[in-house]
Design an enzyme around this catalytic site. Structure first.
Site, short mmCIF file in Angstrom:
data_model
loop_
_atom_site.label_atom_id
_atom_site.label_comp_id
_atom_site.label_asym_id
_atom_site.label_seq_id
_atom_site.Cartn_x
_atom_site.Cartn_y
_atom_site.Cartn_z
N LYS A 192 -2.61 36.81 27.72
CA LYS A 192 -1.41 35.66 27.79
C LYS A 192 -0.58 35.93 26.14
CE LYS A 192 -0.75 31.92 27.74
NZ LYS A 192 0.99 32.31 26.53
N GLU A 266 -9.06 32.19 16.47
CA GLU A 266 -8.80 31.54 15.04
C GLU A 266 -7.32 31.42 15.11
OE1 GLU A 266 -9.30 33.82 12.49
OE2 GLU A 266 -10.18 35.55 13.21
N CYS A 300 -0.60 32.54 9.47
CA CYS A 300 -1.91 31.70 10.17
C CYS A 300 -2.40 31.43 8.66
CB CYS A 300 -2.95 32.13 10.41
SG CYS A 300 -3.03 34.41 10.67
N GLU A 397 -0.77 21.92 8.27
CA GLU A 397 0.33 22.91 8.37
C GLU A 397 1.39 23.12 8.84
OE1 GLU A 397 -1.25 25.89 11.60
OE2 GLU A 397 -1.70 27.23 10.15
P1 NAD Z 1 -0.68 27.44 19.66
O1 NAD Z 1 -1.34 27.39 19.68
O2 NAD Z 1 0.62 26.94 20.52
O3 NAD Z 1 0.18 28.24 21.43
C1 NAD Z 1 -0.55 30.19 21.11
C2 NAD Z 1 -0.84 29.97 22.48
O4 NAD Z 1 -2.03 29.26 23.30
C3 NAD Z 1 0.14 30.86 22.96
O5 NAD Z 1 0.50 31.78 23.60
C4 NAD Z 1 0.70 29.31 23.97
O6 NAD Z 1 1.05 29.93 25.08
C5 NAD Z 1 -0.73 29.42 24.24
N1 NAD Z 1 -0.90 27.99 24.51
C6 NAD Z 1 -0.68 26.99 24.57
N2 NAD Z 1 -1.12 25.54 24.70
C7 NAD Z 1 -2.14 26.46 25.74
C8 NAD Z 1 -3.32 25.50 26.44
N3 NAD Z 1 -3.58 24.22 26.65
N4 NAD Z 1 -4.39 25.96 26.61
C9 NAD Z 1 -4.47 27.93 27.40
N5 NAD Z 1 -3.57 28.44 26.51
C10 NAD Z 1 -2.79 27.43 25.66
O7 NAD Z 1 0.41 28.26 18.72
P2 NAD Z 1 1.87 28.60 18.32
O8 NAD Z 1 3.08 27.67 17.57
O9 NAD Z 1 1.94 30.01 18.88
O10 NAD Z 1 0.68 29.85 16.84
C11 NAD Z 1 1.00 29.13 15.93
C12 NAD Z 1 -0.06 28.86 15.82
O11 NAD Z 1 -1.32 29.54 15.84
C13 NAD Z 1 0.01 28.13 13.98
O12 NAD Z 1 -1.44 27.65 14.13
C14 NAD Z 1 -0.92 29.42 13.29
O13 NAD Z 1 -1.88 28.88 12.20
C15 NAD Z 1 -1.70 29.58 14.60
N6 NAD Z 1 -2.10 31.51 13.95
C16 NAD Z 1 -3.83 31.88 14.03
C17 NAD Z 1 -4.29 33.33 13.26
C18 NAD Z 1 -5.07 33.23 12.78
O14 NAD Z 1 -5.54 34.65 12.73
N7 NAD Z 1 -6.12 32.31 12.81
C19 NAD Z 1 -2.93 33.91 13.25
C20 NAD Z 1 -2.05 33.50 14.09
C21 NAD Z 1 -1.33 32.67 14.42
#
Ligand code: NAD
Length: 500
Positions: A192, A266, A300, A397
């Site tokens: 997803k 992650e 990230c 962050e």
């Molecule tokens: P997010 O947590 O808002 O969303 C991530 C994903 O989870 C999206 O696909 C979203 O639709 C889904 N999602 C949202 N709520 C959910 C729930 N309750 N249950 C299941 N899925 C749900 O993150 P974002 O804003 O898309 O991305 C930014 C974040 O991602 C930052 O914190 C960044 O550090 C992190 N990130 C981490 C890595 C890593 O490898 N450690 C890599 C890239 C991004």
């Protein structure tokens, strides 16, 4: 002037997509006669629509999981000779490279990143498929030495159906990062993507089918929170790989735990960048600015906290950094700008709120600090000096092009500040003194320490993951294969009557 819509249509047509809508990709095709709702995917640089994509709902996730389960149980992929799976993954890598230019245009328009970065992302995505293609027939079990009358060995079996939830910032790379090792080990996948950036995950799934991955093995359902919740709590999946924020990661881990589904998390970061006086400034300035400003800070592992040694040389380094930030060109990534927009209005507002708080508690904006008055979700490249690491901008962050600067005197203090964070994803050290560099590397609590280097979009071969709230488990490298396999032990008794 060519619009974002026209550019997207051109690239999609070159990739064989002539529709103005993309349905979920389930069972080896975009769902025909899909009756659910669609949302417009927007170019964050121009705010123009690119294409409509399905707003996947729980019922779509259910369908995708059923398809993945059926494909897994059929054995069409899971029981195929591993070297043959590897050949198909190599074909995917080759196809990604052949179509790199068009896929990079899509990535640029979808996320907003500079075109050169998008091209590097597609190459990295191809590398994921290539790297795990090579490992498909090399990752085996072991024999265990036991008593004389026993023969014991382990089988590494595919874990089953892998649920994967990815964020908006690297949609192509994240599809390869979780998808390629799962496929290499014989798993089926339901992925997803973020509703903000769903395009390349869908296109890559279609390429996988074209290259020989059987129907149902690689499914992609775009959607929002409801779709994500359904996937992470689904009893039909055997494993979950989540990449995203800490808050969502905790929710995903709890949902998965209720079904005793193992998870890889992650999550976010606030990675320190320690610059000593004796660093090679020419090298360091390119690396430090790259680590914060590439992908407009939406990485990230971005180096977001600059720890600079308190001295005249330290001042010199800060001047260079400010100069570098000011030299970035803000604009459309597709037109060659070096700093693109943030992914969405919501993300822009979030970062703007941090900029408003920058001067609280003694923070001083050295450059940037605002939102340009133009179309698109841009934020100025910003460097803010804060009095200490307790400042909100040094702890949270931000996920934008905002570097926080803190001074330190010696190695001990640098280590303390570096570790004073809820996160522990990555870190960067710049010095010519190997003794200092390695002493700090051993002290820093983070999944990665990069000494005198910052490479964007590479590092497929290197294990990646966080300490502390940055998550658990590892992706990339050989290490990630443990997430997609189950160890089964087989023990055989030999002529026990004679030997006992
Ligand atoms: P997010 O947590 O808002 O969303 C991530 C994903 O989870 C999206 O696909 C979203 O639709 C889904 N999602 C949202 N709520 C959910 C729930 N309750 N249950 C299941 N899925 C749900 O993150 P974002 O804003 O898309 O991305 C930014 C974040 O991602 C930052 O914190 C960044 O550090 C992190 N990130 C981490 C890595 C890593 O490898 N450690 C890599 C890239 C991004």
């Amino acid at each position: 002037m060519i619009s974002s819509t026209q550019r997207a249509q051109g690239a999609l047509a070159a990739l064989g997509i002539d529709s103005t809508r993309l349905a979920p990709y389930i069972d080896g095709h975009f769902q025909r006669d899909y009756t659910g709702d669609y949302c417009a995917v927007v170019d964050p640089a121009t705010e123009e629509p690119l294409i409509e994509v399905a707003d996947g709902q729980p019922a779509d996730i259910d369908r995708a999981v059923a398809s993945a389960r059926a494909s897994f149980e059929s054995g069409a992929w899971a029981r195929r000779r591993p070297s043959q799976r590897g050949q198909i993954l190599n074909r995917i890598a080759l196809t990604l490279r052949e179509r790199a230019e068009h896929l990079a245009v899509i990535e640029t328009l979808d996320v907003g990143k500079p075109h050169a970065e998008a091209l590097a992302d597609i190459e990295a995505t191809a590398r994921y498929f290539e790297f795990y293609a090579g490992l498909a027939d090399k990752h085996g079990g072991r024999t265990v030495p036991l008593a004389d009358h026993l023969v014991d060995f382990t089988l590494l079996e595919p874990i089953g159906v892998s649920g994967q939830i990815i964020p908006f910032n690297y949609p192509a790379q994240n599809t390869g990062r979780g998808g390629a090792p799962a496929l290499a080990m014989g798993c089926s996948v339901v992925l997803k993507p973020s509703p903000d950036c769903p395009l390349n995950p869908l296109l890559i799934a279609a390429i996988a089918t074209e290259c020989g991955v059987p129907a149902g093995v690689f499914n992609v359902v775009p959607g929002g929170v409801d779709a994500g919740r359904t996937l992470s709590s689904h009893p039909g999946i055997d494993q979950i790989t989540f990449t995203g924020s800490v808050a969502t990661g905790k929710e995903v881990a709890l949902a998965a735990a209720r079904n005793v589904t193992p998870s890889v998390l992650e999550l976010g970061g606030k990675s320190p960048v320690v610059v000593f006086d004796d660093a090679d400034f020419e090298l360091a300035i390119a690396g430090v600015s790259g680590s914060i400003f590439s992908n407009a800070g939406q990485t990230c592992a971005a180096g977001t906290r600059l720890l600079v040694q308190r001295s005249a040389r330290g001042e010199e380094f800060l001047d260079l950094l400010v100069e570098r930030a000011r030299s970035l060109t803000i604009g459309e990534g597709i037109e060659g700008a070096t700093l693109g927009p943030l992914v969405s209005k919501r993300q822009q507002e979030r970062v703007a709120a941090y900029l408003e708080a920058a001067c609280e508690g003694g923070g001083v904006v050295l450059t940037g600090g605002g939102v340009p008055d133009r179309k698109g979700y841009f934020v100025e490249p910003t460097v803010v000096e804060v009095p200490n690491n307790k400042h909100r901008l040094a702890q949270e962050e931000i996920f934008g092009p905002v570097m926080t600067v803190i001074r330190f005197d010696g190695l001990e203090e640098a280590a303390e500040i570096a570790n004073d964070s809820e996160f522990g994803l990555s870190s960067y050290v710049w010095t010519k003194d190997i003794d200092k560099a390695l002493s700090l590397a051993k002290r820093i609590r983070a999944g990665q320490v990069n000494i005198n280097t910052f490479e964007v979009g590479t590092g497929i071969e290197i294990p990646f993951g966080g300490f502390k709230n940055s998550g658990w488990g590892r992706e990339k490298g050989i290490e990630t294969l443990a997430s997609y396999t189950q160890t089964k032990n087989v023990c055989i008794g030999l002529n026990t009557a004679l030997t006992r």
